[in-house]
Design a protein around this motif. Structure first.
Motif, PDB file in Angstrom:
ATOM      1  N   PRO A  79      26.968   4.625  28.420  1.00  0.00           N
ATOM      2  CA  PRO A  79      26.123   3.676  29.160  1.00  0.00           C
ATOM      3  C   PRO A  79      24.998   3.043  28.354  1.00  0.00           C
ATOM      4  O   PRO A  79      24.498   1.982  28.723  1.00  0.00           O
ATOM      5  CB  PRO A  79      25.576   4.509  30.326  1.00  0.00           C
ATOM      6  N   VAL A  80      24.580   3.671  27.258  1.00  0.00           N
ATOM      7  CA  VAL A  80      23.485   3.099  26.471  1.00  0.00           C
ATOM      8  C   VAL A  80      23.969   1.950  25.574  1.00  0.00           C
ATOM      9  O   VAL A  80      23.177   1.126  25.113  1.00  0.00           O
ATOM     10  CB  VAL A  80      22.786   4.186  25.629  1.00  0.00           C
ATOM     11  N   LEU A  81      25.282   1.879  25.340  1.00  0.00           N
ATOM     12  CA  LEU A  81      25.800   0.899  24.389  1.00  0.00           C
ATOM     13  C   LEU A  81      25.520  -0.540  24.806  1.00  0.00           C
ATOM     14  O   LEU A  81      25.267  -1.399  23.962  1.00  0.00           O
ATOM     15  CB  LEU A  81      27.306   1.097  24.187  1.00  0.00           C
ATOM     16  N   LYS A  82      25.571  -0.825  26.110  1.00  0.00           N
ATOM     17  CA  LYS A  82      25.330  -2.190  26.566  1.00  0.00           C
ATOM     18  C   LYS A  82      23.965  -2.686  26.127  1.00  0.00           C
ATOM     19  O   LYS A  82      23.772  -3.885  25.880  1.00  0.00           O
ATOM     20  CB  LYS A  82      25.479  -2.267  28.081  1.00  0.00           C
ATOM     21  N   SER A  83      23.011  -1.789  26.011  1.00  0.00           N
ATOM     22  CA  SER A  83      21.658  -2.173  25.595  1.00  0.00           C
ATOM     23  C   SER A  83      21.537  -2.296  24.081  1.00  0.00           C
ATOM     24  O   SER A  83      20.519  -2.776  23.583  1.00  0.00           O
ATOM     25  CB  SER A  83      20.639  -1.150  26.106  1.00  0.00           C
ATOM     26  N   LEU A  84      22.567  -1.887  23.355  1.00  0.00           N
ATOM     27  CA  LEU A  84      22.539  -1.920  21.888  1.00  0.00           C
ATOM     28  C   LEU A  84      23.445  -2.988  21.301  1.00  0.00           C
ATOM     29  O   LEU A  84      23.329  -3.315  20.119  1.00  0.00           O
ATOM     30  CB  LEU A  84      22.957  -0.553  21.327  1.00  0.00           C
ATOM     31  N   TYR A  85      24.346  -3.525  22.119  1.00  0.00           N
ATOM     32  CA  TYR A  85      25.298  -4.526  21.632  1.00  0.00           C
ATOM     33  C   TYR A  85      24.748  -5.938  21.773  1.00  0.00           C
ATOM     34  O   TYR A  85      24.165  -6.272  22.810  1.00  0.00           O
ATOM     35  CB  TYR A  85      26.602  -4.451  22.420  1.00  0.00           C
ATOM     36  N   PRO A  86      24.963  -6.802  20.787  1.00  0.00           N
ATOM     37  CA  PRO A  86      24.638  -8.226  20.954  1.00  0.00           C
ATOM     38  C   PRO A  86      25.574  -8.857  21.979  1.00  0.00           C
ATOM     39  O   PRO A  86      26.604  -8.284  22.353  1.00  0.00           O
ATOM     40  CB  PRO A  86      24.862  -8.811  19.553  1.00  0.00           C
ATOM     41  N   ALA A  87      25.239 -10.061  22.416  1.00  0.00           N
ATOM     42  CA  ALA A  87      25.937 -10.693  23.535  1.00  0.00           C
ATOM     43  C   ALA A  87      27.418 -10.907  23.274  1.00  0.00           C
ATOM     44  O   ALA A  87      28.226 -10.856  24.215  1.00  0.00           O
ATOM     45  CB  ALA A  87      25.266 -12.028  23.859  1.00  0.00           C
ATOM     46  N   SER A  88      27.811 -11.142  22.039  1.00  0.00           N
ATOM     47  CA  SER A  88      29.207 -11.437  21.732  1.00  0.00           C
ATOM     48  C   SER A  88      30.082 -10.189  21.657  1.00  0.00           C
ATOM     49  O   SER A  88      31.303 -10.288  21.492  1.00  0.00           O
ATOM     50  CB  SER A  88      29.317 -12.205  20.409  1.00  0.00           C
ATOM     51  N   ILE A  89      29.475  -9.010  21.772  1.00  0.00           N
ATOM     52  CA  ILE A  89      30.235  -7.756  21.762  1.00  0.00           C
ATOM     53  C   ILE A  89      30.330  -7.255  23.199  1.00  0.00           C
ATOM     54  O   ILE A  89      29.351  -6.819  23.787  1.00  0.00           O
ATOM     55  CB  ILE A  89      29.556  -6.692  20.879  1.00  0.00           C
ATOM     56  N   ASP A  90      31.528  -7.356  23.771  1.00  0.00           N
ATOM     57  CA  ASP A  90      31.663  -6.990  25.175  1.00  0.00           C
ATOM     58  C   ASP A  90      32.243  -5.599  25.395  1.00  0.00           C
ATOM     59  O   ASP A  90      32.253  -5.093  26.512  1.00  0.00           O
ATOM     60  CB  ASP A  90      32.508  -8.025  25.932  1.00  0.00           C
ATOM     61  N   SER A  91      32.741  -4.968  24.340  1.00  0.00           N
ATOM     62  CA  SER A  91      33.239  -3.602  24.467  1.00  0.00           C
ATOM     63  C   SER A  91      33.367  -2.997  23.072  1.00  0.00           C
ATOM     64  O   SER A  91      33.210  -3.675  22.055  1.00  0.00           O
ATOM     65  CB  SER A  91      34.596  -3.568  25.174  1.00  0.00           C
ATOM     66  N   SER A  92      33.703  -1.715  23.048  1.00  0.00           N
ATOM     67  CA  SER A  92      33.802  -1.012  21.768  1.00  0.00           C
ATOM     68  C   SER A  92      35.118  -1.268  21.048  1.00  0.00           C
ATOM     69  O   SER A  92      35.265  -0.871  19.886  1.00  0.00           O
ATOM     70  CB  SER A  92      33.633   0.497  21.993  1.00  0.00           C
ATOM     71  N   ARG A  93      36.080  -1.909  21.723  1.00  0.00           N
ATOM     72  CA  ARG A  93      37.357  -2.261  21.086  1.00  0.00           C
ATOM     73  C   ARG A  93      37.949  -1.075  20.326  1.00  0.00           C
ATOM     74  O   ARG A  93      37.823  -0.979  19.116  1.00  0.00           O
ATOM     75  CB  ARG A  93      37.180  -3.463  20.158  1.00  0.00           C
ATOM     76  N   ARG A  94      38.562  -0.201  21.049  1.00  0.00           N
ATOM     77  CA  ARG A  94      39.134   1.049  20.519  1.00  0.00           C
ATOM     78  C   ARG A  94      38.039   2.036  20.157  1.00  0.00           C
ATOM     79  O   ARG A  94      37.821   3.009  20.846  1.00  0.00           O
ATOM     80  CB  ARG A  94      40.068   0.793  19.342  1.00  0.00           C
ATOM     81  N   LEU A  95      37.335   1.784  19.048  1.00  0.00           N
ATOM     82  CA  LEU A  95      36.288   2.722  18.629  1.00  0.00           C
ATOM     83  C   LEU A  95      35.213   1.982  17.852  1.00  0.00           C
ATOM     84  O   LEU A  95      35.510   1.224  16.937  1.00  0.00           O
ATOM     85  CB  LEU A  95      36.886   3.831  17.755  1.00  0.00           C
ATOM     86  N   THR A  96      33.968   2.198  18.252  1.00  0.00           N
ATOM     87  CA  THR A  96      32.812   1.677  17.510  1.00  0.00           C
ATOM     88  C   THR A  96      31.831   2.826  17.317  1.00  0.00           C
ATOM     89  O   THR A  96      31.565   3.588  18.248  1.00  0.00           O
ATOM     90  CB  THR A  96      32.125   0.533  18.259  1.00  0.00           C
ATOM     91  N   ILE A  97      31.313   2.940  16.118  1.00  0.00           N
ATOM     92  CA  ILE A  97      30.305   3.964  15.844  1.00  0.00           C
ATOM     93  C   ILE A  97      29.053   3.277  15.303  1.00  0.00           C
ATOM     94  O   ILE A  97      29.131   2.521  14.329  1.00  0.00           O
ATOM     95  CB  ILE A  97      30.817   4.999  14.819  1.00  0.00           C
ATOM     96  N   LEU A  98      27.932   3.509  15.950  1.00  0.00           N
ATOM     97  CA  LEU A  98      26.631   3.031  15.484  1.00  0.00           C
ATOM     98  C   LEU A  98      25.872   4.210  14.892  1.00  0.00           C
ATOM     99  O   LEU A  98      25.857   5.309  15.470  1.00  0.00           O
ATOM    100  CB  LEU A  98      25.818   2.429  16.628  1.00  0.00           C
ATOM    101  N   VAL A  99      25.236   3.981  13.758  1.00  0.00           N
ATOM    102  CA  VAL A  99      24.437   5.028  13.110  1.00  0.00           C
ATOM    103  C   VAL A  99      23.058   4.450  12.791  1.00  0.00           C
ATOM    104  O   VAL A  99      22.944   3.411  12.138  1.00  0.00           O
ATOM    105  CB  VAL A  99      25.097   5.524  11.808  1.00  0.00           C
TER     106      VAL A  99
END
Length: 417
Positions: free
Chosen positions: A56-76
């Protein structure tokens, strides 16, 4: 005669909305997040995103053009010894830039191997992960991914800690840029609420409470927005044994109560407003109802006086309720933060079903630059109705320059229909 729609503040076209939200995100990542990681002594924060089961926190960390993690996304996120925050993304999508530095080369290794390399290279003192038994928004790491991280980073796993305190502050604290705009968002919601509680929508003897809910949802959709929760419209009625009648035709003499909010530019609102339906020939609400509304406003003032930065939610609750009892006001208090979520993470000030001490969430302090839905009710005897009725109100407020301010026009009397 057909009623005109209220003129609401201008709603930005989609492209402008995205540009605005991206500016806010870039500013938050550059200014707020490093401060929060230092405040909570977090050296590295790893957020794992999985398509169709998003943290649920990812929506607040993604820019507008990123609508989902698309399989797998890792932020560090890594706070180095110089207190400079490095932001890496392990995903090939170029739209993550300039918010994040893309450091994964799919031709060299998979995402997990890249993560292992980053952790080994920087050897953080601790690694914050999104798990929490208290805060739902901080509990987004799936069990399987936690197991995988534990195996992948086996010799670092003793450093794992909950990211909950960083997440709570990240979601509840607004930056200066957001605080400039938030009042106009709150006012937009209030304007729609006022229109809903008018003869433009409500025709006594014909319109039902469900009709008003349907109108609000359609109105918000027509403006290109969404409601922050499913709206509620109910009634207080003379002679009724129930204090919140739903699914009823609205009649002369009713109090119409609306609980409603919008989501716009990534931020939510939450407000409760009241209208009185005049009998033919009536020009104002009965004196007893007006007196009850004044009592509600007095309790609202008490809450405002007690909401101070640094006080815990529980302290604010007990101090406000003590003053209410001293002034013989029968009240309930259940206020909550607002932000990306309608019921945002942060200090709770009572709960509707728990009028007392709230463990952990009530022990959090109120922080600067946070926003609240000041939500409560009072009960008072109405001589004209020969019964006790509740007055439900809720107003969006914010700590701006360390002072609590209403974010939209405060309702100070019944709207009259």
């Amino acid at each position: 005669m057909k009623s005109e729609k209220n003129i609401i503040p201008a709603v930005l076209p989609l492209k402008k909305r995205e540009e605005t939200q991206n500016r806010w995100l870039f500013h938050r990542l550059n200014t707020l997040l490093p401060t929060l990681m230092e405040k909570h002594d977090v050296n590295m924060w790893i957020v794992v995103g999985r398509e169709y089961n998003e943290d649920p926190v990812l929506k607040s960390l993604y820019p507008a053009s990123i609508d989902s993690s698309r399989r797998l996304t890792i932020l560090v996120f890594y706070l180095d010894s110089g207190k400079h925050l490095r932001r890496w993304v392990l995903h090939p999508n170029p739209n993550f830039e300039p918010f994040y530095e893309r450091v994964w080369n799919p031709e060299e290794c998979d995402q997990w191997e890249c993560l292992r390399r980053l952790v080994d290279e920087h050897n953080p003192d601790n690694i914050a992960l999104n798990y929490s038994s208290t805060f739902a928004v901080a509990d987004g790491l799936s069990h399987s991914h936690f197991q995988h991280l534990s195996m992948l980073l086996d010799d670092h796993s003793h450093k794992f800690t909950s990211a909950q305190h960083v997440i709570v502050d990240w979601l509840s604290i607004r930056t200066s840029k957001e605080l400039v705009a938030y009042p106009s968002i709150a006012e937009l919601g209030r304007t729609i609420a006022e229109e809903a509680l008018s003869r433009a929508v409500i025709h006594p003897g014909i319109t039902t409470t469900e009709d008003v809910v349907d109108w609000i949802r359609q109105r918000v959709l027509d403006e290109g927005m969404e409601t922050s929760f499913y709206p509620t419209v109910d009634l207080q009625r003379k002679g009724s044994d129930m204090d919140r009648l739903e699914g009823e035709i609205i009649r002369f003499g009713d109090i119409v109560h609306l609980d409603f909010g919008i989501r716009y530019l990534g931020l939510t609102t939450d407000t409760q407003q009241l209208a009185y339906v005049l009998y033919p020939g009536e020009v104002e609400a009965p004196e007893g109802l007006q007196s009850a509304f004044e009592t509600a406003l007095r309790f609202e003032d008490i809450i405002t006086e007690e909401m101070k930065i640094g006080r815990t939610g529980n302290e604010v609750f007990y101090r406000a309720m003590k003053k209410a009892r001293e002034e013989e006001i029968e009240a309930m208090l259940y206020s909550h933060p607002i932000g990306n979520h309608c019921h945002e993470a942060g200090a709770l000030i009572g709960l509707y079903d728990v009028q007392g001490d709230i463990p952990i969430r009530g022990d959090l302090p109120l922080t600067a630059n946070s926003c609240y839905a000041m939500e409560f009710n009072i009960k008072q005897y109405i001589p004209e109705w020969n019964q006790i009725i509740p007055i439900y109100l809720e107003e969006p407020v914010a700590f701006m320059q360390n002072r609590l301010e209403y974010m939209s026009k405060r309702q100070t009397s019944f709207y009259l229909i």
